[in-house]
Enzyme design. Structure first.
Site, mmCIF file in Angstrom:
data_model
loop_
_atom_site.group_PDB
_atom_site.id
_atom_site.type_symbol
_atom_site.label_atom_id
_atom_site.label_comp_id
_atom_site.label_asym_id
_atom_site.label_seq_id
_atom_site.Cartn_x
_atom_site.Cartn_y
_atom_site.Cartn_z
ATOM 1 N N GLU A 63 0.493 -1.499 0.305
ATOM 2 C CA GLU A 63 -0.220 -0.222 0.138
ATOM 3 C C GLU A 63 0.921 0.986 0.296
ATOM 4 O O GLU A 63 0.336 2.478 -0.823
ATOM 5 C CB GLU A 63 -1.009 -0.062 1.650
ATOM 6 C CG GLU A 63 -1.868 1.405 0.874
ATOM 7 C CD GLU A 63 -3.141 0.881 1.871
ATOM 8 O OE1 GLU A 63 -4.009 2.047 1.614
ATOM 9 O OE2 GLU A 63 -3.532 -0.446 2.481
ATOM 10 N N ARG A 91 5.184 -17.206 -0.709
ATOM 11 C CA ARG A 91 6.413 -17.703 0.152
ATOM 12 C C ARG A 91 6.317 -16.794 1.263
ATOM 13 O O ARG A 91 6.465 -16.043 1.311
ATOM 14 C CB ARG A 91 7.222 -17.428 -0.547
ATOM 15 C CG ARG A 91 8.686 -18.418 -0.544
ATOM 16 C CD ARG A 91 10.048 -18.036 -1.692
ATOM 17 N NE ARG A 91 9.688 -18.810 -2.864
ATOM 18 C CZ ARG A 91 10.262 -19.545 -3.137
ATOM 19 N NH1 ARG A 91 10.923 -20.645 -1.829
ATOM 20 N NH2 ARG A 91 9.985 -20.207 -4.396
ATOM 21 N N HIS A 106 -2.923 1.426 -14.830
ATOM 22 C CA HIS A 106 -4.646 2.370 -15.574
ATOM 23 C C HIS A 106 -3.993 3.440 -14.361
ATOM 24 O O HIS A 106 -4.073 3.483 -13.547
ATOM 25 C CB HIS A 106 -5.578 0.913 -15.463
ATOM 26 C CG HIS A 106 -6.830 2.674 -15.212
ATOM 27 N ND1 HIS A 106 -6.918 3.097 -16.296
ATOM 28 C CD2 HIS A 106 -7.643 3.438 -14.360
ATOM 29 C CE1 HIS A 106 -7.844 4.043 -16.624
ATOM 30 N NE2 HIS A 106 -8.270 3.974 -14.999
ATOM 31 N N GLY A 108 -6.000 6.455 -14.331
ATOM 32 C CA GLY A 108 -6.891 7.385 -15.247
ATOM 33 C C GLY A 108 -7.702 8.825 -14.515
ATOM 34 O O GLY A 108 -6.966 8.743 -13.912
#
Length: 139
Positions: A63, A91, A106, A108
């Protein structure tokens, strides 16, 4: 280049002061025309009770990378906030250093989607994550 703001490793690392990134010793380590990478130690600060890298720590790294990258891709009149994040833990890792790298899927006007891959020192995939960001306009 996709970055719309001044971006250097020094600038990126300065954003970590007094945050969870500083607490987990996340350090931005590489910057390219379309990706950002950061390292994080696998030690007592990032372990879960069984002595392995905590999945939540991997998600924090993911994040952190996706959110920061998204915010570097909008002008000063906008900012990005997370809508959704997912992570597949592939793993286990008990010690050493992991490196996360984010790249856009993406970019946008109203949303962005970023892929984050976390690998160990031998480039073995530990976690793959995807974050969706909302692009908001400043008032």
């Amino acid at each position: 280049m996709i970055w719309k703001k001044p971006v250097t490793l020094e600038i990126l690392n300065a954003t970590s002061k007094n945050t969870i990134m500083e607490h987990l010793n996340i350090v931005y380590s590489e910057l390219t025309e379309d990706s950002i990478s950061a390292t994080m130690p696998v030690d007592h600060t990032t372990h879960q009770p069984l002595g392995m890298l905590h999945g939540g720590a991997s998600v924090v790294l993911a994040e952190t990378l996706g959110s920061l990258a998204a915010n570097m891709c909008v002008d000063d009149n906008a900012y990005c906030v997370g809508l959704d994040i997912n992570a597949n833990h592939i793993r286990a890792k008990r010690r050493g250093v992991v490196t996360g790298t984010t790249k856009p899927i993406h970019i946008g006007v109203s949303t962005q989607v970023w892929q984050i891959e976390i690998v160990d020192e031998e480039q073995r995939l530990l976690c793959t994550s995807r974050i969706t960001m909302a692009v908001k306009q400043r008032k």
